[in-house]
Structures are given as structure tokens and as C-alpha cells.
Design a protein around this motif. Structure first.
Motif, PDB file in Angstrom:
ATOM      1  N   TRP A 114     -43.992  15.582 -45.140  1.00 49.78           N
ATOM      2  CA  TRP A 114     -43.390  14.710 -44.122  1.00 49.78           C
ATOM      3  C   TRP A 114     -43.026  15.460 -42.850  1.00 49.78           C
ATOM      4  N   ASN A 115     -42.781  16.751 -42.932  1.00 49.00           N
ATOM      5  CA  ASN A 115     -42.585  17.526 -41.705  1.00 49.00           C
ATOM      6  C   ASN A 115     -43.863  17.585 -40.884  1.00 49.00           C
ATOM      7  N   GLN A 116     -44.996  17.488 -41.557  1.00 49.68           N
ATOM      8  CA  GLN A 116     -46.283  17.486 -40.855  1.00 49.68           C
ATOM      9  C   GLN A 116     -46.612  16.112 -40.278  1.00 49.68           C
ATOM     10  N   LEU A 117     -46.173  15.060 -40.957  1.00 52.31           N
ATOM     11  CA  LEU A 117     -46.543  13.708 -40.548  1.00 52.31           C
ATOM     12  C   LEU A 117     -45.555  13.065 -39.585  1.00 52.31           C
ATOM     13  N   ILE A 118     -44.301  13.499 -39.634  1.00 54.96           N
ATOM     14  CA  ILE A 118     -43.261  12.874 -38.805  1.00 54.96           C
ATOM     15  C   ILE A 118     -42.600  13.935 -37.931  1.00 54.96           C
ATOM     16  N   GLU A 119     -42.638  13.701 -36.641  1.00 58.02           N
ATOM     17  CA  GLU A 119     -42.027  14.640 -35.697  1.00 58.02           C
ATOM     18  C   GLU A 119     -40.508  14.611 -35.846  1.00 58.02           C
ATOM     19  N   ASN A 120     -39.890  15.785 -35.836  1.00 54.38           N
ATOM     20  CA  ASN A 120     -38.439  15.928 -35.972  1.00 54.38           C
ATOM     21  C   ASN A 120     -37.929  15.281 -37.260  1.00 54.38           C
ATOM     22  N   TYR A 121     -38.656  15.476 -38.327  1.00 53.33           N
ATOM     23  CA  TYR A 121     -38.289  14.902 -39.625  1.00 53.33           C
ATOM     24  C   TYR A 121     -36.962  15.472 -40.107  1.00 53.33           C
ATOM     25  N   ARG A 122     -36.078  14.589 -40.566  1.00 52.05           N
ATOM     26  CA  ARG A 122     -34.808  14.997 -41.162  1.00 52.05           C
ATOM     27  C   ARG A 122     -34.983  15.031 -42.676  1.00 52.05           C
ATOM     28  N   GLU A 123     -34.794  16.202 -43.253  1.00 53.11           N
ATOM     29  CA  GLU A 123     -34.990  16.336 -44.692  1.00 53.11           C
ATOM     30  C   GLU A 123     -33.790  15.768 -45.448  1.00 53.11           C
ATOM     31  N   PRO A 124     -34.030  14.913 -46.439  1.00 53.18           N
ATOM     32  CA  PRO A 124     -32.923  14.356 -47.222  1.00 53.18           C
ATOM     33  C   PRO A 124     -32.438  15.356 -48.264  1.00 53.18           C
ATOM     34  N   THR A 125     -31.305  15.068 -48.856  1.00 54.91           N
ATOM     35  CA  THR A 125     -30.751  15.894 -49.922  1.00 54.91           C
ATOM     36  C   THR A 125     -30.918  15.167 -51.254  1.00 54.91           C
ATOM     37  N   LEU A 126     -31.265  15.909 -52.280  1.00 53.73           N
ATOM     38  CA  LEU A 126     -31.380  15.361 -53.624  1.00 53.73           C
ATOM     39  C   LEU A 126     -30.136  15.742 -54.414  1.00 53.73           C
TER      40      LEU A 126
END
Length: 297
Positions: free
Chosen positions: A106-118
Motif C-alpha cells: 500500500w505504500n507503493q499504491l497510495i501516496e502518503n499512505y498512513r500505516e495502521p496499527t495491529l
């Protein structure tokens, strides 16, 4: 799946062995002074001694209870007697690896992707969306952008839902990450704003489209992950499709009550869930996942 030895995500909170708060927002400051006077009286000291002794016998940290009672926010978290097994620890590692893989995609597909926490929990948990038990199943809370999973759900998938396999488990994680993508894109907020403005039956239809889109996004992740890392093995796709089939509204309702009520569907039928997951996997194209404009699901 060939997942061992791969990078783990740093966005994991391991809350196994903790219990979520039972509610409350802390004690009223106006009551604090008289409460303290009572606690330091002879009667109060006896109550405190009984409280601490009982807490120890129950395996609960009394300091965590007191801290949560006096503090504000979401209440307190208690520690319980919890012994993790090697199987659970391996599952926790697996979840961390899959989350890391979703981050790469998703960092590759979405610009400025915010990573969620599990968040891994056992029994019950507190989130910004409220308290939940293991019976709730895995869920995503848009208010804190965290995924919540009790690892016992994977055992339930295998034993009760007949949906075994590591890729079936990866599909569950990727589906919840799909909800995070919807949050980032503003889709979740748009749907939630409809609550109370339309009938429950109409809102359920929007909920179904939201869930099917999360299935599609899980398929998109699998598509790009496989192209980049080749983590999937023979039979993995079938495991994912079987999992999507196992948690369709029609199948779950039939198992639980012996009948199917389409107007009450909130996640989609087995066939719909399989179709949208497979579409995401086959195309890997985000533009083809608009379930809200689709004439047929």
C-alpha cells in the motif's frame, strides 16, 4: 505461504493477557477529597487491605485498577493470568509479517499512505470505537486507525467455519487493512454519515458494499504481493476464497438460524465476497473496486 524469515511490522501492539476497561471516564474531582479522607480512616484502611488481598488472589494488578479508577480517558486495563503458547506466538509473528507485507504494497499504491496499527488481544479489548470481546471477531476502528484481532478467531475459522490455512488468515488481516484504505480515502466517513438519515435496510445495503470493497482491496493486496514477493503457494488462493465463502452472511445465517434474511445482510453473500476478492486478485486495479456504483454485486 512462504512467510517465515520475512520482515515483521513495527506497528503491532501485543495486548494479549490484558483486559479492556469496563468503561468510565475517571472519578469526579469534586469527590476526590472526601474519598481520600474515607480511605485513610480505620474503615477505609480495612477496605483497602481487603481490596488488595482480593486482587492478588484473582491475579489482577491492584495498581492498574486504582490507576484506572482515579484516571480519566477510557478507564483502566487489568492484567489477567495469561500464558501464551508457542502456537499463539507463531501466529502473532505471522500476523506481523502479513501486516508488514500490506505496508509494502500500500505504500507503493497510495501516496502518503498512513500505516495502521495491529492490536493483538485476548478475551476483550478497549478501542476508540468502544470495548469489544473476542466474540466480536476481527475489526477495524476508524477512530484510532487500528486493527484488532484475537488470535483465537483463527482457531474458530478452522474448527467452526471450516476455513483453515495461513492464507485464509492473511485474507482476514488484509480485509481489515482494506477498511483502513477506505478510511484514508474518505469512503468510511461518507457511509457513516448516512446512519440515521436512511432506513436500516438501506444502510445495510451500503454496509454490504463497504465490506465487499474491503474484500476487493484484500485481493488487490494479494495480487501485488504475489507479483513482488511470490509469497503465495499452490492452494493459497483457494484458501482465501474458501474463507470468503465461509463468512458470507447467507451461510452464517443459515448455520445460526436455519434461514436467510437478505434485508439484514451487512457483509454480503458468500458468492459476492468470493467474487470481489477474486476480482481484486485478478486485476490488481484499484479503479475496478467501486462497489458503490456497481449495478450488480
Amino acid at each position: 505461504m512462504k512467510w517465515e524469515g520475512r520482515r515483521r511490522s513495527s506497528n503491532v501492539e501485543d495486548r494479549r493477557g490484558q483486559r479492556g476497561p469496563s468503561g468510565g471516564g475517571g472519578i469526579n474531582p469534586m469527590l476526590l477529597a472526601p474519598l481520600l479522607r474515607m480511605l485513610f480512616s480505620k474503615t477505609g484502611l480495612v477496605i483497602v487491605a481487603v481490596f488488595i488481598g482480593g486482587s492478588i488472589l484473582l491475579g489482577v494488578n491492584p495498581l492498574s485498577l486504582i490507576g484506572g479508577f482515579l484516571g480519566g480517558g477510557q478507564g483502566f486495563t487489568t492484567e489477567v493470568n495469561y500464558q501464551s503458547s508457542p502456537e499463539d506466538d507463531r501466529l502473532a509473528e505471522f500476523c506481523s509479517v502479513i501486516l508488514a507485507d500490506t505496508e509494502i504494497v500500500w505504500n507503493q499504491l497510495i501516496e502518503n499512505y498512513r500505516e495502521p496499527t495491529l492490536v493483538l488481544f485476548s478475551g476483550s479489548v478497549s478501542s476508540a470505537c468502544g470495548n469489544a470481546s473476542a466474540a466480536t471477531g476481527p475489526f477495524y476502528c476508524p477512530a484510532d486507525e487500528k486493527l484488532y484481532i484475537d488470535l483465537s478467531f483463527f482457531q474458530e475459522m478452522e474448527q467452526r467455519l471450516n476455513a483453515p490455512g495461513d492464507f485464509a488468515q492473511a485474507y482476514v488481516i488484509a480485509h481489515e487493512v482494506g477498511h483502513h484504505i477506505q478510511k484514508i480515502m474518505g469512503i468510511t466517513d461518507e457511509v457513516q454519515q448516512l446512519r440515521g438519515k436512511i432506513s436500516d435496510r438501506e444502510y445495510n445495503q451500503y454496509s454490504v458494499r463497504l465490506e465487499l470493497q474491503a474484500d476487493f482491496l484484500a485481493g488487490v493486496w494479494a495480487h501485488h504481493s504475489q507479483r513482488a514477493s511470490g509469497m503465495m503457494e499452490a492452494g493459497d488462493l483457494e484458501e482465501g476464497l474458501n474463507a470468503a465463502n465461509a463468512i458470507g452472511d447467507d451461510r452464517l445465517q443459515k448455520q445460526a438460524t436455519g434461514r436467510v434474511v437478505p434485508d439484514s445482510f451487512t457483509h454480503g453473500t458468500s458468492a459476492q465476497r468470493m467474487r470481489w476478492f477474486k476480482k481484486g486478485f485478478d486485476t490488481g486495479d484499484l479503479s475496478q473496486g467501486d462497489t458503490f456504483s456497481a449495478e450488480t454485486l
